[in-house]
Design an enzyme around this catalytic site. Sequence first.
Site, PDB file in Angstrom:
ATOM      1  N   LYS A 286       0.837  -1.196   0.000  1.00 47.70           N
ATOM      2  CA  LYS A 286       0.000   0.000   0.000  1.00 47.70           C
ATOM      3  C   LYS A 286       0.876   1.252   0.000  1.00 47.70           C
ATOM      4  CE  LYS A 286      -3.935  -1.842   2.645  1.00 47.70           C
ATOM      5  NZ  LYS A 286      -4.970  -1.618   1.623  1.00 47.70           N
TER       6      LYS A 286
ATOM      7  N   ARG B 236     -10.421 -11.484   1.772  1.00 47.99           N
ATOM      8  CA  ARG B 236     -11.270 -12.536   1.206  1.00 47.99           C
ATOM      9  C   ARG B 236     -10.574 -13.901   1.260  1.00 47.99           C
ATOM     10  NH1 ARG B 236     -11.539  -9.203  -4.286  1.00 47.99           N
ATOM     11  NH2 ARG B 236     -11.273  -7.578  -2.709  1.00 47.99           N
TER      12      ARG B 236
HETATM   13  N1  BES Z   1      -8.203  -3.737   4.306  1.00 42.41           N
HETATM   14  C1  BES Z   1      -8.375  -3.275   2.980  1.00 42.41           C
HETATM   15  C2  BES Z   1      -9.670  -2.497   2.778  1.00 42.41           C
HETATM   16  C3  BES Z   1      -9.784  -1.213   3.536  1.00 42.41           C
HETATM   17  C4  BES Z   1      -9.351  -0.032   2.986  1.00 42.41           C
HETATM   18  C5  BES Z   1     -10.364  -1.202   4.800  1.00 42.41           C
HETATM   19  C6  BES Z   1      -9.462   1.150   3.705  1.00 42.41           C
HETATM   20  C7  BES Z   1     -10.481  -0.020   5.497  1.00 42.41           C
HETATM   21  C8  BES Z   1     -10.040   1.149   4.952  1.00 42.41           C
HETATM   22  C9  BES Z   1      -8.370  -4.462   2.021  1.00 42.41           C
HETATM   23  O1  BES Z   1      -7.584  -5.542   2.408  1.00 42.41           O
HETATM   24  C10 BES Z   1      -7.843  -3.986   0.726  1.00 42.41           C
HETATM   25  O2  BES Z   1      -6.706  -3.645   0.665  1.00 42.41           O
HETATM   26  N2  BES Z   1      -8.687  -3.986  -0.292  1.00 42.41           N
HETATM   27  C11 BES Z   1      -8.318  -3.549  -1.584  1.00 42.41           C
HETATM   28  C12 BES Z   1      -8.838  -4.556  -2.575  1.00 42.41           C
HETATM   29  C13 BES Z   1      -8.254  -4.410  -3.948  1.00 42.41           C
HETATM   30  C14 BES Z   1      -6.776  -4.739  -3.928  1.00 42.41           C
HETATM   31  C15 BES Z   1      -8.982  -5.337  -4.879  1.00 42.41           C
HETATM   32  C16 BES Z   1      -8.938  -2.180  -1.814  1.00 42.41           C
HETATM   33  O3  BES Z   1     -10.027  -1.908  -1.298  1.00 42.41           O
HETATM   34  O4  BES Z   1      -8.294  -1.369  -2.481  1.00 42.41           O
HETATM   35 MN    MN Z   2      -5.601  -5.364   1.801  1.00 42.31          MN
END
Ligand code: BES
Ligand code: MN
Length: 495
Positions: free
Chosen positions: A273, A347
């Site tokens: 990230k 997931r």
């Molecule tokens: N934990 C994150 C989602 C999230 C983002 C929760 C901000 C709370 C605040 C999740 O694991 C994630 O990174 N999701 C990605 C999915 C994508 C890579 C398909 C996202 O939402 O960008």
């Molecule tokens: Mn994630």
Amino acid sequence: MNISFADISLGKSGALALVVAEGTTLAGSAAELDRKTGGAIKRAMKASSFSGKSGSVLELLAPHGVAASRILLLGVGKLADISANTLETVGGELVGRLERAKETAASIIVDGIQSGKLSAGDAAARVAFGAKLRSYRFDKYKTKKKDETTALKTLSVATKAATVARKSYSTLEKIADGMFLTRDLVNEPPNVLFPAEFAKRAKALTKVGVKVEVLGEAQMKKLGMGSLLGVGQGSVRESQLVVMRWNGGKVGDKPVAFVGKGVCFDTGGISLKPPAGMEDMKGDMGGAACVTGLMHALAARKAKVNAVGVIGVVENMPDGNAQRPGDIVTSMSGQTIEIINTDAEGRLVLADALHYTEKRFQPKFIVDLATLTGAIMIALGKEYAGLFSNDDKLSKQLSDAGEAEHEKVWRMPMGPAYDKQINSQFADMKNTGGRDGGSITAAQFLQRFVKDTKWAHLDIAGTAMASPQTAINHSWGSGWGVRLLNRLVADNYEG
Ligand code: BES
Ligand code: MN
Ligand code: ZN
């Protein structure tokens, strides 16, 4: 904060508050209080046009004739419109104001506040519940005590229905304890709350009668949980699967089941990230924290239900041993998954936790909770959690419970066209479906791991943490979902 219920007495020191309904004249204990102050309350009401409108507040400092440091009049609107929620808000507002005013002790008179739906005792209990929820603090890591606010130490709720209020509050207090556990878990920093530590805190539910099993990596490997284990393989912290069981229902009665995403820290892994805001990913175990807080609440109030809570607890780190984009893993269900993005890890954790739960317990339903996608905040903001389900009745029960508890859910669409987005050219599926409908394709992925059980998925990325402050919550970790699911159980699955 210590909360007690007492018969009405006006002689107390500290702050004194009075709940006032709109369109009523001061009667009973309020009239007596006004007399004691030489009519100051009525004069102040008139001078400020205070009529008891919902949310209005009138403050009299150092009033003559009583020991109180201040008298606060708190409007709740018309009696006919009063709800549990209005009264919780009043309790929360009171604590907020008094803490800013550095009061440490207070009493609040809840007299003549009742309506068709709410008895006088229940009304007093709701004020106390709101006060309790607002009193939550997470300042254990501050060594220099900040002086903007001080904690309110004691609150006495004065009501003629003290016995009913006490009984009603004793249940609410247990729900608050569950919510506080959830808030604590979400607020804890990730160097303190890593998977084994989370499991240890879940284990502590044994003291309220929950049976807790903790599976480590070796046991999960035996079960074939390649999907969950892949996420944690870049971390030096061992992944855990925690199974919590509360048996308060009939022997042999199928349980209801709750499954939570417990990513103690989500760096994104190799699909790292960006730095801005990454610290918030300590809250990526909000789903698991909710399940744990809920199990606490159900057990503590001795809910007449058999319930299981299953949480997959991992840390998602980049490392020489971390999972790569392109890797293919085999889940416990036998289905294979091509990893496209290691940041779509929640997931993967839930896939094995869901399958395990369905296979072992054959529950009446499964509700899973996860801070799963950023996309759900694009769709719904932070007011609603996303609801995805294969069952209309369960969806309705969740929507109704959400409205009642002010933890709202909004049902999102699902279907084969979305499901197609996660087909993979190399494996049974891939773990992302592209930008379009990101929360929906995540839900489609989860659904592939639930065979024939009624199932609902709540995407709580917007509500579990950093959600807007309310009268009853100023904590970063909100504790969202405990009230909702406790209500789902209480209204539909008990007895
Ligand atoms: N934990 C994150 C989602 C999230 C983002 C929760 C901000 C709370 C605040 C999740 O694991 C994630 O990174 N999701 C990605 C999915 C994508 C890579 C398909 C996202 O939402 O960008
Ligand atoms: Mn994630
Ligand atoms: Zn995540």
